[in-house]
Design an enzyme around this catalytic site. Structure first.
Site, PDB file in Angstrom:
ATOM      1  N   GLU A  10      -4.937  -4.976  10.577  1.00 51.26           N
ATOM      2  CA  GLU A  10      -3.908  -3.970  10.797  1.00 51.26           C
ATOM      3  C   GLU A  10      -4.173  -3.251  12.117  1.00 51.26           C
ATOM      4  OE1 GLU A  10      -1.986  -2.671   6.846  1.00 51.26           O
ATOM      5  OE2 GLU A  10      -3.807  -1.508   7.062  1.00 51.26           O
ATOM      6  N   HIS A  27      -9.196   1.067   5.178  1.00 54.15           N
ATOM      7  CA  HIS A  27      -7.906   1.319   5.828  1.00 54.15           C
ATOM      8  C   HIS A  27      -8.100   2.270   7.014  1.00 54.15           C
ATOM      9  CE1 HIS A  27      -3.787   2.483   6.563  1.00 54.15           C
ATOM     10  NE2 HIS A  27      -3.447   1.373   5.932  1.00 54.15           N
ATOM     11  N   GLU A  72      -6.443   4.678   8.012  1.00 51.29           N
ATOM     12  CA  GLU A  72      -6.246   6.106   7.698  1.00 51.29           C
ATOM     13  C   GLU A  72      -7.508   6.682   7.059  1.00 51.29           C
ATOM     14  OE1 GLU A  72      -2.606   5.476   5.551  1.00 51.29           O
ATOM     15  OE2 GLU A  72      -1.667   4.856   7.433  1.00 51.29           O
ATOM     16  N   GLY A 106       3.196  -1.093   4.203  1.00 53.31           N
ATOM     17  CA  GLY A 106       3.224   0.333   3.904  1.00 53.31           C
ATOM     18  C   GLY A 106       4.635   0.771   3.568  1.00 53.31           C
ATOM     19  N   GLY A 107       5.307   1.363   4.539  1.00 56.36           N
ATOM     20  CA  GLY A 107       6.639   1.948   4.325  1.00 56.36           C
ATOM     21  C   GLY A 107       7.621   1.072   3.567  1.00 56.36           C
ATOM     22  N   GLY A 155       2.952   2.223  10.796  1.00 56.66           N
ATOM     23  CA  GLY A 155       3.887   3.329  10.636  1.00 56.66           C
ATOM     24  C   GLY A 155       4.609   3.713  11.916  1.00 56.66           C
ATOM     25  N   ASN A 215       0.868  -1.172   0.000  1.00 50.85           N
ATOM     26  CA  ASN A 215       0.000   0.000   0.000  1.00 50.85           C
ATOM     27  C   ASN A 215       0.907   1.225   0.000  1.00 50.85           C
ATOM     28  OD1 ASN A 215      -1.808   2.044   0.479  1.00 50.85           O
ATOM     29  ND2 ASN A 215      -2.369   1.360   2.548  1.00 50.85           N
ATOM     30  N   TRP A 216       0.985   1.861  -1.147  1.00 51.17           N
ATOM     31  CA  TRP A 216       1.919   2.991  -1.267  1.00 51.17           C
ATOM     32  C   TRP A 216       1.400   4.270  -0.629  1.00 51.17           C
ATOM     33  CZ3 TRP A 216       4.221   2.891  -6.953  1.00 51.17           C
ATOM     34  CH2 TRP A 216       4.859   1.661  -7.152  1.00 51.17           C
ATOM     35  N   LYS A 217       0.133   4.287  -0.249  1.00 50.53           N
ATOM     36  CA  LYS A 217      -0.470   5.478   0.372  1.00 50.53           C
ATOM     37  C   LYS A 217      -0.233   6.704  -0.529  1.00 50.53           C
ATOM     38  CE  LYS A 217       0.017   3.126   4.762  1.00 50.53           C
ATOM     39  NZ  LYS A 217       0.205   3.177   6.209  1.00 50.53           N
ATOM     40  N   SER A 240       3.966  -2.217  10.227  1.00 46.87           N
ATOM     41  CA  SER A 240       5.420  -2.261  10.418  1.00 46.87           C
ATOM     42  C   SER A 240       6.055  -3.602  10.041  1.00 46.87           C
ATOM     43  CB  SER A 240       5.788  -1.870  11.853  1.00 46.87           C
ATOM     44  OG  SER A 240       5.342  -0.551  12.135  1.00 46.87           O
TER      45      SER A 240
HETATM   46  P1  13P Z   1       3.445   0.325   7.624  1.00 41.08           P
HETATM   47  O1  13P Z   1       3.948  -0.947   6.992  1.00 41.08           O
HETATM   48  O2  13P Z   1       4.159   1.546   7.123  1.00 41.08           O
HETATM   49  O3  13P Z   1       3.355   0.240   9.104  1.00 41.08           O
HETATM   50  O4  13P Z   1       1.923   0.511   7.095  1.00 41.08           O
HETATM   51  C1  13P Z   1       1.054  -0.553   7.174  1.00 41.08           C
HETATM   52  C2  13P Z   1      -0.167  -0.186   6.436  1.00 41.08           C
HETATM   53  O5  13P Z   1      -0.913   0.707   6.828  1.00 41.08           O
HETATM   54  C3  13P Z   1      -0.470  -0.899   5.185  1.00 41.08           C
HETATM   55  O6  13P Z   1      -1.748  -0.632   4.743  1.00 41.08           O
END
Ligand code: 13P
Length: 250
Positions: A167, A95, A97, A234-235, A173, A10-12, A213
């Site tokens: 999640e 998600h 967010e 994510g990251g 994050g 997920n590149w956000k 993470s």
């Molecule tokens: P991180 O891997 O950056 O913690 O993010 C997880 C995430 O929200 C994937 O959707």
């Protein structure tokens, strides 16, 4: 067990057009040594370019979000048919967010899920408790109600279009991961909840991803758990080397 291993990035809100193309090209040069289906979810404006760049590759593209309506006066939004028209049949919904910053609640997510299913999409449905919930030992209740409220109206047959992504909000994050044992405990609970409301076949077939993470250093241990069928990253999905180390943890 027939359920799929999946590693999704997920590149956000990261990567402009040229950066998207560069990262995707780097991903196509990597070797997938395991059996995980690889999915990437760039931002909406780059979805078409992503599909074009990945032509001939086994990497799939997903959208990060979509609107519940078919079309209309919803400035700034994208519809299922727009996503479909660029050759994409997978969407991330729910998600944390989106829930936190864009006020998406269970009722809205139900509508989005229904629209996605009506279009034949696969939904990567995200959910998970906040730190407060876990501290108060409410995490199982929270997760159960998130699932029941947005997904348990679906038929068993429609569950073939669902991928679950647990999640925990406190692990997103933050660098703080759920321990492999915590992930396994929750994933087993989730599968059992699906089994109770549906049947064991449905529960056994749904892939349950862990997100929060996940890094090259911890992926193998998390993925080794029997009810963890993959990750939503994510990251670490923003770097080709890191992402493929995670993909190849299967
Ligand atoms: P991180 O891997 O950056 O913690 O993010 C997880 C995430 O929200 C994937 O959707």
């Amino acid at each position: 067990m027939s359920r799929k291993h999946i590693v999704a990035g997920n590149w956000k809100m990261n990567k402009n057009l040229s950066e998207t193309q560069a990262l995707l090209t780097a991903l196509t040069e990597k070797k997938n040594t395991g059996d995980a289906q690889v999915i990437v979810a760039p931002t909406a404006i780059n979805l078409h370019a992503a599909v074009t760049t990945l032509e001939g590759s086994e990497i799939k593209v997903a959208a990060q979000n979509m609107h519940q309506a078919e079309s209309g006066a919803y400035t700034g939004e994208i519809s299922a048919s727009m996503i479909d028209s660029v050759g994409i049949d997978t969407v991330i919904l729910g998600h944390s967010e989106r829930r936190a910053y864009f006020h998406e609640d269970d009722a809205l997510l139900t509508e989005k899920v229904n629209t996605a299913i009506a279009h034949g999409f696969t939904v990567i449905f995200c959910f998970g408790e906040e730190l407060e919930d876990r501290k108060n030992e409410k995490h199982f209740n929270v997760v159960e109600s998130q699932l029941k409220n947005a997904l348990f109206h679906l038929t068993a047959a429609q569950w073939s279009h669902i991928v679950l992504a647990y999640e925990p909000v406190w692990a997103i994050g933050t660098g703080e991961t759920a321990s492999p044992e915590q992930a396994q405990e929750m994933h087993a609970f989730i599968r059992n909840t699906v089994s109770t409301s549906y049947d064991t076949t449905t529960a056994d077939q749904v892939s349950i991803l862990y997100g929060g993470s996940v890094k090259p250093g911890n992926a193998k241990e998390i993925f080794s758990k029997p009810d963890v069928d993959g990750g939503l990253i994510g990251g670490a999905s923003l770097k080709a080397d890191d992402f493929f180390e995670i993909v190849n943890a299967f």
